[in-house]
Write a protein that holds these residues in place. Sequence first.
Motif, mmCIF file in Angstrom:
data_model
loop_
_atom_site.group_PDB
_atom_site.id
_atom_site.type_symbol
_atom_site.label_atom_id
_atom_site.label_comp_id
_atom_site.label_asym_id
_atom_site.label_seq_id
_atom_site.Cartn_x
_atom_site.Cartn_y
_atom_site.Cartn_z
ATOM 1 N N VAL A 168 0.811 -1.220 0.000
ATOM 2 C CA VAL A 168 0.000 0.000 0.000
ATOM 3 C C VAL A 168 0.843 1.270 0.000
ATOM 4 C CG1 VAL A 168 -1.790 1.275 1.219
ATOM 5 C CG2 VAL A 168 -1.868 -1.222 1.177
ATOM 6 N N ASP A 169 1.664 1.442 1.028
ATOM 7 C CA ASP A 169 2.477 2.651 1.187
ATOM 8 C C ASP A 169 3.532 2.710 0.083
ATOM 9 O OD1 ASP A 169 4.461 4.523 1.962
ATOM 10 O OD2 ASP A 169 4.020 4.229 4.083
ATOM 11 N N PRO A 170 3.558 3.763 -0.737
ATOM 12 C CA PRO A 170 4.534 3.854 -1.831
ATOM 13 C C PRO A 170 5.981 3.761 -1.356
ATOM 14 C CG PRO A 170 2.806 5.486 -2.130
ATOM 15 C CD PRO A 170 2.609 4.900 -0.761
ATOM 16 N N LEU A 171 6.271 4.354 -0.195
ATOM 17 C CA LEU A 171 7.637 4.313 0.325
ATOM 18 C C LEU A 171 8.039 2.891 0.691
ATOM 19 C CD1 LEU A 171 10.123 6.014 1.149
ATOM 20 C CD2 LEU A 171 9.127 6.157 3.440
ATOM 21 N N MET A 172 7.141 2.176 1.365
ATOM 22 C CA MET A 172 7.425 0.791 1.739
ATOM 23 C C MET A 172 7.519 -0.099 0.504
ATOM 24 S SD MET A 172 7.744 0.624 5.049
ATOM 25 C CE MET A 172 7.219 -0.956 5.741
ATOM 26 N N ARG A 173 6.688 0.188 -0.472
ATOM 27 C CA ARG A 173 6.720 -0.595 -1.717
ATOM 28 C C ARG A 173 8.054 -0.414 -2.429
ATOM 29 N NH1 ARG A 173 1.886 -0.695 -6.249
ATOM 30 N NH2 ARG A 173 3.171 -0.879 -8.094
#
Length: 213
Positions: free
Chosen positions: A34-39
């Motif tokens: 979900v989170d772009p940074l985590m992705r």
Amino acid sequence: MTPRNNGTATGNGTLMGGSVTGDDGLARPPWAAVDPLMREYYDTEWGVPVRDEQGLYERISLEAFQSGLSWATILRKRPAFRAAFADFHPDMVAAFTEADVDRLLQDTGIVRNRLKIRAAITNAQSTIALREDGGLVDFVWGFQPAATPQPLTFADVPTQSPESIALAKALRSRGFAFVGPTTMFALMEAIGMIDTHLVDSHRRGSSGVWPRA
């Protein structure tokens, strides 16, 4: 590290504890869906082998700061951490004084925890001391297990192992702090020593250390 939560994820796939298929058609675990940074972190960094002293010291330091917090919080603060801790050059951090500790406690960009800040300094000093015995990289990678987990779902991913327990004990004996078995297991995941990508993830086997199967 691997975020240890099973929060609801949204996407074009189903959660059910397994991978989530993103809008790009690639399968990722729920924590990276979900989170772009985590992705981005999952797709480009997590599980990629780290075999240089500075990089490994940074990972150990950030894993320690993450204790009790979410990895997303640490990842967002990583640029500030790098600025505050001299890009995690062990020789520079090892020379930090109590005045530096006080300075860092005023830095709102990082996690302001006195014990964790002091641990980063202590661990830099211990990293330097290890150079006389092969260095931090060989020391840590010497605990690589003979096999890696093959998780089908997030619930199948362990939180520690005999090797992470042994690594934690060995590092503590060399003066390191905030290096418990669970934290060291997360480190082992993050630096590619083990592969806990879910079996159907597009990143499974990407480290080059372990085959996909």
